[in-house]
Design an enzyme around this catalytic site. Structure first.
Site, PDB file in Angstrom:
ATOM      1  N   GLU A 126       0.825  -1.211   0.000  1.00 28.40           N
ATOM      2  CA  GLU A 126       0.000   0.000   0.000  1.00 28.40           C
ATOM      3  C   GLU A 126       0.862   1.265   0.000  1.00 28.40           C
ATOM      4  O   GLU A 126       0.497   2.272  -0.595  1.00 28.40           O
ATOM      5  CB  GLU A 126      -0.946   0.004   1.204  1.00 28.40           C
ATOM      6  CG  GLU A 126      -1.995  -1.101   1.199  1.00 28.40           C
ATOM      7  CD  GLU A 126      -3.108  -0.904   0.166  1.00 28.40           C
ATOM      8  OE1 GLU A 126      -3.098   0.103  -0.575  1.00 28.40           O
ATOM      9  OE2 GLU A 126      -3.992  -1.782   0.077  1.00 28.40           O
ATOM     10  N   HIS A 144      -5.797  -3.330  -7.034  1.00 27.15           N
ATOM     11  CA  HIS A 144      -6.723  -4.054  -6.156  1.00 27.15           C
ATOM     12  C   HIS A 144      -7.734  -4.932  -6.900  1.00 27.15           C
ATOM     13  O   HIS A 144      -8.192  -5.922  -6.340  1.00 27.15           O
ATOM     14  CB  HIS A 144      -7.480  -3.074  -5.257  1.00 27.15           C
ATOM     15  CG  HIS A 144      -6.653  -2.547  -4.126  1.00 27.15           C
ATOM     16  ND1 HIS A 144      -5.486  -1.838  -4.337  1.00 27.15           N
ATOM     17  CD2 HIS A 144      -6.829  -2.628  -2.783  1.00 27.15           C
ATOM     18  CE1 HIS A 144      -4.978  -1.499  -3.154  1.00 27.15           C
ATOM     19  NE2 HIS A 144      -5.756  -1.968  -2.206  1.00 27.15           N
TER      20      HIS A 144
END
Length: 287
Positions: free
Chosen positions: A112, A175
């Site tokens: 992330e 994602h």
């Protein structure tokens, strides 16, 4: 992940009711992303909403899930399908908790962290490359700066688009395929690891559209590998992966809002990505 479901929510409701929690009480989410998402969803829905505080203890939850007010649980095989937008009253980050993590859990958080450089902050991407060794050694000054800058990057996007009607979707870079891989691997890979693989696939798709150069694609892979993140995945059927993306909650009128890169530091939302492009993107990361 196995506890991130409505059974856990029901147990929490039961405890709060039996303990006579009222609207003046609040919850503290002490733990990683699953604890934060679960606690936040219970806080959003118990008595139509009580306060909660995020106290993330993993790198991934510090830089991503504790910031921005997304809460929720998985439903059946569908990730984060049930949830609510509920901002915490505060987020308290103590970096010393990172010392409790296994190396693999710590490295997962970089999935992330690196994302922010790719989607909106090219300068941060360069800083990460220059400070990889300090970050891998958990140098306290480097850690504090990295976490603060990651949170700032997310704050900027969330304040502009709190309920993901537009630009917030760029935070989903990597994602769409990442979540499909995560599910089909039965969560044997950590979230940040799946995002890493998904980002490489998406970067390759961007390269095939002449949106990033071959050098930029290779640089992304090299950076992720330097943070000990995977860039390949074994044993998955590419058709099954692409089919699974159809269950993505980011679908819009039957089309996926796919995130591509128009150069490092600039993400774009594209609804024209084809099944063939996704198959080719996944093939690139299939071992």
């Amino acid at each position: 992940e196995e506890y991130k479901n409505l059974d856990s929510v029901n147990k929490l409701y039961e405890y709060l009711i039996e303990s006579k929690f009222d609207r003046n009480d609040f919850l503290i989410a002490l733990g990683g992303g699953v604890v934060g998402d679960l606690t936040g969803y219970v806080a959003a829905t118990y008595l139509r909403g009580i306060s909660f505080i995020q106290m993330p203890t993993t790198l991934l939850s510090m830089v991503d899930s504790s910031i921005g007010g997304k809460t929720g649980v998985d439903f059946s095989a569908y990730k984060n399908m049930i949830g609510a937008f509920k901002q915490p009253k505060a987020v308290y980050i103590n970096t010393s908790t990172l010392k409790t993590l296994t190396p693999r859990l710590y490295h997962s958080g970089f999935g992330e962290v690196t994302k922010y450089g790719y989607i909106q902050d090219k300068e941060f991407d360069q800083w990460l490359i220059e400070h990889t060794n300090e970050l891998m050694d958990m140098d306290s000054d480097a850690l504090e700066y990295m976490i603060y800058r990651s949170c700032e990057n997310k704050r900027i996007v969330v304040e502009e688009d709190p309920t993901e009607k537009g630009v917030r979707a760029t935070l989903n870079f990597g994602h769409t395929l990442g979540h499909a891989i995560e599910k089909l691997m039965n969560f044997e890979l950590l979230h940040g690891e799946c995002v890493s693989i998904g980002m490489v696939a998406s970067a390759y798709m961007s390269y095939k559209r002449n949106m990033i150069s071959k050098d930029e694609l290779e640089c992304i892979k090299k950076t992720l590998q330097a943070f000990e993140l995977p860039v390949l995945v074994k044993g998955l059927d590419k058709q099954a992966v692409v089919e699974t993306t159809k269950n993505d909650k980011k679908m819009d009128a039957g089309k996926i809002k796919f995130i591509l890169l128009d150069g490092i530091g600039h993400a774009v939302i594209d609804s024209s990505v084809t099944r063939e492009e996704m198959l080719e993107g996944f093939q690139y990361v299939a071992e």
